[in-house]
Design an enzyme around this catalytic site. Structure first.
Site, PDB file in Angstrom:
ATOM      1  N   GLY A  11       0.788  -1.220   0.000  1.00  0.00           N
ATOM      2  CA  GLY A  11       0.000   0.000   0.000  1.00  0.00           C
ATOM      3  C   GLY A  11       0.822   1.272   0.000  1.00  0.00           C
ATOM      4  O   GLY A  11       0.267   2.364  -0.085  1.00  0.00           O
ATOM      5  N   CYS A  12       2.135   1.174   0.085  1.00  0.00           N
ATOM      6  CA  CYS A  12       3.008   2.354   0.130  1.00  0.00           C
ATOM      7  C   CYS A  12       3.122   2.966  -1.266  1.00  0.00           C
ATOM      8  O   CYS A  12       3.585   2.316  -2.206  1.00  0.00           O
ATOM      9  CB  CYS A  12       4.382   1.968   0.651  1.00  0.00           C
ATOM     10  SG  CYS A  12       5.550   3.347   0.676  1.00  0.00           S
ATOM     11  N   LEU A  13       2.714   4.215  -1.406  1.00  0.00           N
ATOM     12  CA  LEU A  13       2.766   4.889  -2.701  1.00  0.00           C
ATOM     13  C   LEU A  13       4.199   5.141  -3.148  1.00  0.00           C
ATOM     14  O   LEU A  13       4.486   5.112  -4.345  1.00  0.00           O
ATOM     15  CB  LEU A  13       1.986   6.199  -2.648  1.00  0.00           C
ATOM     16  CG  LEU A  13       0.483   6.052  -2.406  1.00  0.00           C
ATOM     17  CD1 LEU A  13      -0.186   7.419  -2.322  1.00  0.00           C
ATOM     18  CD2 LEU A  13      -0.163   5.196  -3.473  1.00  0.00           C
TER      19      LEU A  13
END
Length: 58
Positions: A11-13
């Protein structure tokens, strides 16, 4: 090209951008969940080579 083992936080952009560059250059990425890995001191040691590690935070 090379194979790259990439540990990500799901989920880390920022990881999306970080993976895009080597992939755009033709490198094959094997992506692993950083948070799901069973980390131990012995498994982490090779990432630091001969650098000193402060054990106070442990």
């Amino acid at each position: 090209m090379s194979s790259v083992l990439f540990y990500e936080k799901p989920g880390c952009l920022s990881n999306v951008r970080q993976k895009a560059l080597p992939a755009s250059l033709g490198h094959r990425l094997t992506v692993r969940d950083l948070l799901a890995e069973p980390w131990t001191a012995e498994r982490l040691r090779p990432f630091f080579a001969d650098l000193p590690v402060d054990g106070a935070a442990a």
